[in-house]
Write an enzyme that holds these catalytic residues in place. Structure first.
Site, mmCIF file in Angstrom:
data_model
loop_
_atom_site.group_PDB
_atom_site.id
_atom_site.type_symbol
_atom_site.label_atom_id
_atom_site.label_comp_id
_atom_site.label_asym_id
_atom_site.label_seq_id
_atom_site.Cartn_x
_atom_site.Cartn_y
_atom_site.Cartn_z
ATOM 1 N N SER A 1 4.941 -10.924 7.068
ATOM 2 C CA SER A 1 4.272 -12.167 6.705
ATOM 3 C C SER A 1 2.777 -11.978 6.899
ATOM 4 O O SER A 1 2.345 -11.132 7.696
ATOM 5 C CB SER A 1 4.765 -13.323 7.587
ATOM 6 O OG SER A 1 3.949 -14.474 7.435
ATOM 7 N N TYR B 1 5.812 -17.066 15.982
ATOM 8 C CA TYR B 1 6.160 -16.412 14.712
ATOM 9 C C TYR B 1 5.205 -15.263 14.421
ATOM 10 O O TYR B 1 5.629 -14.159 14.038
ATOM 11 C CB TYR B 1 6.134 -17.443 13.595
ATOM 12 C CG TYR B 1 6.555 -16.913 12.244
ATOM 13 C CD1 TYR B 1 7.871 -16.537 12.003
ATOM 14 C CD2 TYR B 1 5.632 -16.807 11.203
ATOM 15 C CE1 TYR B 1 8.266 -16.059 10.758
ATOM 16 C CE2 TYR B 1 6.014 -16.333 9.954
ATOM 17 C CZ TYR B 1 7.333 -15.954 9.735
ATOM 18 O OH TYR B 1 7.710 -15.484 8.515
#
Length: 356
Positions: A199, A212
Site C-alpha cells: 500500500s 496499518y
C-alpha cells in the site's frame, strides 16, 4: 516504439534543453542554476524509464498455476476471476471457504479453479494448502504467488489496542512471510514470481493509520529483501501499492473504528471526548468519499504483475496517485506533517478545553 512513448521522451529532452541554456545566463544562486537543471534531469529520467520499460508482452498461461490469498472479495476475488478467464489454473485461498465469495469462484469450474480454506495466520491450513497444490499440479507449474490477504484499522494510537497492532502485523506481514516460505520451493522450480499487495501507506503514514502503515512498511521491506535474495534463482518479486479504494476492507473500517473507541478505557475516552470522536468519524466519512471506486485499476496491475514477461518492481495504480505519492515522498518530513494535518480532526480534545 509507440507514439505516446516517443512524445514523452521528446518532451522530457525538450524541457531539459529549454532550461539548460538559462544556467549560463543566471547567477549561481538563481532559480535557473545548474542545480535546477540537474534536478529536472533527475526527475525526467524515471518517467522516461517507465515509458520505455512498459511492456505488453504476456507469458503464456499454458500449464501455469497461481496461488492467491484473500479471495473472499475485493482485489483477490477479482484477480482470481480474471486469471481463470486468461487460462491459468487458480488456487483461490479464502478465509471463509464456505461463504458466498468462495461459492462464486467454484461456479467457474473445478478443473482450473480450486477454492482453498486458508487463514494466513494458521500454519496448519497453510501446510494443508501447500500439500494440496503439490498433489494437484500434475504437469502444471506454480507460476505465481499473490499475497493479497490483509486487514486494516482506522484508529488513533491511544484507542488502538496492542492486540489490534499484533493482529494486523500477523496477517499483513507474518502471513505474507508464512505463505512465501511455504511456496518458494515450487516457485524456484518454475522461476516464477511473488506478488505482494502492499500500500502507499507503506511509504508514508497518515493520522489514524499507524497500525496499518507499520504493517505495509514491513511488507515492502520484506519484498525488497526477498527480491534481492531470489534474483539468483530467477524468481521475480513485485509489490502492488494502491491508495484508498472502496473495497470491503475499507468499508469495514467504519464499524471497526467505532468498536475500537468503545473498547478504549474510559480515562482515555474522557480525555478526547465524544465530540472529538464524532469529528473523527466525520473525517473518516470524508476520506471514504475520496476513495476510488474503480478497483479494476488495481486488478489490472496485479494481473500485469503475474502475466507480463517483464513486470515492474513496483506498481502504483492510477497516474495521479503515483505522481502525488512521488511528490509526498520527496518532501521534508516537517512539510509533509503539515500537509497531513489538513486531514486531521478539527475538533479540540476535551482535556484541552481548560488548558492554559
Amino acid at each position: 516504439m509507440s507514439a505516446t512513448k516517443l512524445f514523452a521522451i521528446l518532451l522530457c529532452f525538450a524541457v531539459i534543453g529549454a532550461v539548460a541554456p538559462l544556467q549560463s545566463e543566471a547567477p549561481k544562486d538563481s532559480l535557473f542554476g545548474v542545480n535546477t537543471v540537474i534536478l529536472i534531469t533527475l526527475l525526467a529520467i524515471p518517467f522516461v524509464f517507465c515509458f520505455l520499460h512498459s511492456n505488453n508482452e504476456l507469458v503464456t498461461s499454458d500449464n501455469k498455476a497461481v496461488v492467491i490469498t484473500g479471495c473472499d472479495s475485493g482485489f483477490g476475488h477479482s484477480l482470481a476471476t480474471r486469471l481463470h478467464k486468461l487460462g491459468y489454473t487458480v488456487y483461490a485461498c479464502c478465509l471463509f471457504s464456505k461463504q458466498h465469495g468462495a461459492d462464486e469462484l467454484r461456479k467457474l469450474g473445478e478443473s482450473r479453479m480450486h477454492v482453498l480454506q486458508v487463514d494466513v495466520t494458521n500454519e496448519e491450513e497453510i501446510r494443508d494448502a501447500t500439500e494440496y497444490v503439490k498433489s494437484t499440479l500434475g504437469d502444471t507449474q506454480l507460476w505465481a504467488l499473490v499475497n493479497n490477504a490483509g486487514i486494516a484499522s482506522y484508529a488513533e494510537i491511544e484507542w488502538c489496542s496492542v492486540n489490534v497492532f499484533q493482529k494486523i502485523m500477523d496477517v499483513n506481514v507474518i502471513g505474507v512471510v508464512r505463505m512465501t516460505k511455504s511456496f518458494l520451493p515450487l516457485l524456484r522450480a518454475s522461476k516464477g514470481r511473488v506478488v505482494n499487495v502492499a500500500s502507499l501507506s507503506g511509504r508514508y503514514t497518515l493520522p489514524a493509520f499507524a497500525a496499518y502503515s507499520m504493517s505495509k512498511v514491513a511488507c515492502i521491506a520484506f519484498s525488497d529483501g526477498l527480491r534481492q535474495e531470489m534474483c539468483k534463482f530467477g524468481i521475480k518479486v513485485i509489490t502492488v501499492e494502491p491508495g484508498l479504494y472502496r473495497t470491503p476492507i475499507a468499508v469495514q473500517m467504519m464499524a471497526d473504528s467505532k468498536k475500537r473507541w468503545n473498547d478504549t478505557p474510559t480515562e482515555i475516552r474522557d480525555a478526547y471526548g465524544e465530540e472529538y470522536f464524532a469529528g473523527f468519524i466525520d473525517l473518516l466519512n470524508f476520506q471514504m468519499t475520496r476513495a476510488r471506486e474503480n478497483v479494476e485499476e488495481v486488478v489490472d496491475m496485479m494481473a500485469d504483475a503475474v502475466t507480463s514477461t517483464r513486470p515492474r518492481i513496483r506498481y502504483v495504480p492510477y497516474w495521479v496517485t503515483k505522481l502525488r505519492s512521488t511528490i509526498l515522498m520527496l518532501l521534508p518530513s516537517g512539510i509533509r506533517d503539515k500537509l497531513f494535518r489538513l486531514y486531521s480532526v478539527r475538533v479540540e480534545p476535551k482535556c484541552m478545553h481548560n488548558s492554559p
